[in-house]
Design a protein around this motif. Structure first.
Motif, PDB file in Angstrom:
ATOM      1  N   UNK A  81       0.747  -1.298   0.117  1.00 61.87           N
ATOM      2  CA  UNK A  81      -0.096  -0.020   0.150  1.00 61.87           C
ATOM      3  C   UNK A  81       0.972   1.235  -0.232  1.00 61.87           C
ATOM      4  N   UNK A  82       1.990   1.095   0.203  1.00 58.33           N
ATOM      5  CA  UNK A  82       2.833   2.439   0.621  1.00 58.33           C
ATOM      6  C   UNK A  82       3.678   2.599  -0.525  1.00 58.33           C
ATOM      7  N   UNK A  83       3.711   1.904  -1.782  1.00 57.48           N
ATOM      8  CA  UNK A  83       4.544   2.373  -2.929  1.00 57.48           C
ATOM      9  C   UNK A  83       3.790   2.536  -4.181  1.00 57.48           C
ATOM     10  N   UNK A  84       4.061   3.186  -4.952  1.00 53.55           N
ATOM     11  CA  UNK A  84       3.278   3.219  -6.314  1.00 53.55           C
ATOM     12  C   UNK A  84       4.254   3.284  -7.535  1.00 53.55           C
ATOM     13  N   UNK A  85       4.037   3.118  -8.626  1.00 55.91           N
ATOM     14  CA  UNK A  85       4.852   3.284  -9.760  1.00 55.91           C
ATOM     15  C   UNK A  85       5.361   4.517  -9.839  1.00 55.91           C
ATOM     16  N   UNK A  86       6.848   4.522 -10.050  1.00 56.27           N
ATOM     17  CA  UNK A  86       7.460   5.489 -10.318  1.00 56.27           C
ATOM     18  C   UNK A  86       8.048   5.998  -9.160  1.00 56.27           C
ATOM     19  N   UNK A  87       7.698   5.761  -8.069  1.00 55.91           N
ATOM     20  CA  UNK A  87       8.554   6.217  -6.698  1.00 55.91           C
ATOM     21  C   UNK A  87      10.058   5.938  -6.948  1.00 55.91           C
ATOM     22  N   UNK A  88      10.860   6.881  -6.109  1.00 57.65           N
ATOM     23  CA  UNK A  88      12.055   6.684  -6.000  1.00 57.65           C
ATOM     24  C   UNK A  88      12.459   5.900  -4.761  1.00 57.65           C
ATOM     25  N   UNK A  89      13.216   4.875  -4.787  1.00 59.85           N
ATOM     26  CA  UNK A  89      13.555   4.111  -3.539  1.00 59.85           C
ATOM     27  C   UNK A  89      14.928   3.778  -3.535  1.00 59.85           C
TER      28      UNK A  89
END
Length: 317
Positions: A81-89
């Motif tokens: 739930x805490x991540x979505x496409x395109x997030x920088x990690x």
């Protein structure tokens, strides 16, 4: 996609670049498009069949190395739930037996990752997680570093060492580091109060009454470091292959020494990313390598005397 594998332990020549299916994340995992993968001594030591990881994966080859990465999210598991496409990690991936960072894409547990602020360069961030957490845990958890302490950091110009100097200086401490002559200016620029040229000066003669020694070298250096400690001081030795001998040398003198294995910790990693945002912590990247040059990168790291970090940059291959 492409990834690095080796099918047997040995010299760097066992490393190969191969095509592989794009990995799919499990329910609590995410997939990253790798921007940068940091290299660490555990990578080449494992490839040579040395250390605790090699002992566990010998019957699980072929294997893809790499425990620290930065990247962008390309897929999320059903329960994430805490991540979505395109997030920088960024984060430690697959530690200790999975690894997988030497690849164009890698799947990892979602709770091992931290958001990377938009204003940070993802390439140096890729060299932060494992090295930075080793420095942080060595100093603050196991070394109990506090303001007013006087400390010695061996191999101050290396991947862990140059981060440890900067992290220590976030407190009011006196930092001494060992390094070669050509790195003295580099380390004073990072905040070291004193730098001892280990080629020409004996750190045991130069140091006494220390509250903490962060030993990133081990062996004879670690054993002799015992003689620089104050009563009540602590020696934290990181190399595992000589840890027992270093700890025994401390105990013979009635002093305290410990060894530890780094662990993923997102709170600590987030704190270091904040320090990077504030300009109080930098990851110095000596060189970037294409993914297909992973063997050359490991050879360079194995030779020693790397200033800061080496990173693989799969997207530039």
């Amino acid at each position: 996609m492409r990834r690095i594998v080796y099918e047997a332990f040995g010299e760097a020549e066992v490393i190969h670049l191969v095509r592989a299916p794009v990995p799919e994340p499990g329910p609590n995992e995410v997939r990253l498009q790798v921007v940068a993968a940091g290299l660490n001594p555990i990578d080449w030591k494992t490839r040579r069949g040395l250390g605790f990881v090699a002992q566990q994966i010998g019957d699980k080859l072929p294997w893809t190395p790499g425990f620290e990465v930065s990247g962008t999210v390309t897929a999320v598991g059903a329960d994430v739930r805490d991540w979505k496409l395109g997030d920088r990690a960024c984060g430690m991936v697959g530690f200790p037996l999975g690894a997988g960072g030497y690849a164009e894409q890698v799947v990892t547990a979602a709770d091992r990752l931290c958001q990377v602020p938009e204003n940070l360069d993802m390439i140096p961030v890729g060299g932060l997680p494992l090295a930075g957490l080793t420095a942080w845990q060595g100093l603050f958890e196991h070394g109990k570093l506090k303001s007013g302490d006087k400390i010695l950091i061996h191999a101050g110009a290396g991947g862990v060492g140059h981060l440890a100097i900067q992290l220590a200086k976030t407190l009011d401490v006196h930092v001494i580091a060992t390094a070669s002559d050509e790195n003295i200016d580099f380390l004073t620029g990072l905040g070291a109060d004193e730098v001892i040229d280990y080629h020409n000066d004996d750190f045991v003669e130069e140091c006494y009454g220390l509250d903490l020694v962060l030993d990133l070298v081990g062996g004879e250096v670690g054993r002799r470091s015992v003689h620089t400690l104050a009563t009540g001081g602590t020696l934290v030795t990181v190399p595992t292959n000589t840890a027992d001998a270093v700890i025994a040398a401390a105990e013979e003198q009635g002093l305290h020494a410990v060894n530890f294995t780094v662990r993923p910790d997102t709170e600590q990693l987030e704190s270091m990313l904040e320090l990077m945002e504030q300009g109080d912590l930098q990851v110095h990247v000596e060189a970037e390598y294409h993914l297909g040059d992973a063997a050359a990168a490991q050879r360079r790291l194995e030779e020693g005397h790397v200033r800061g970090k080496l990173v693989l940059v799969p997207g530039d291959s």
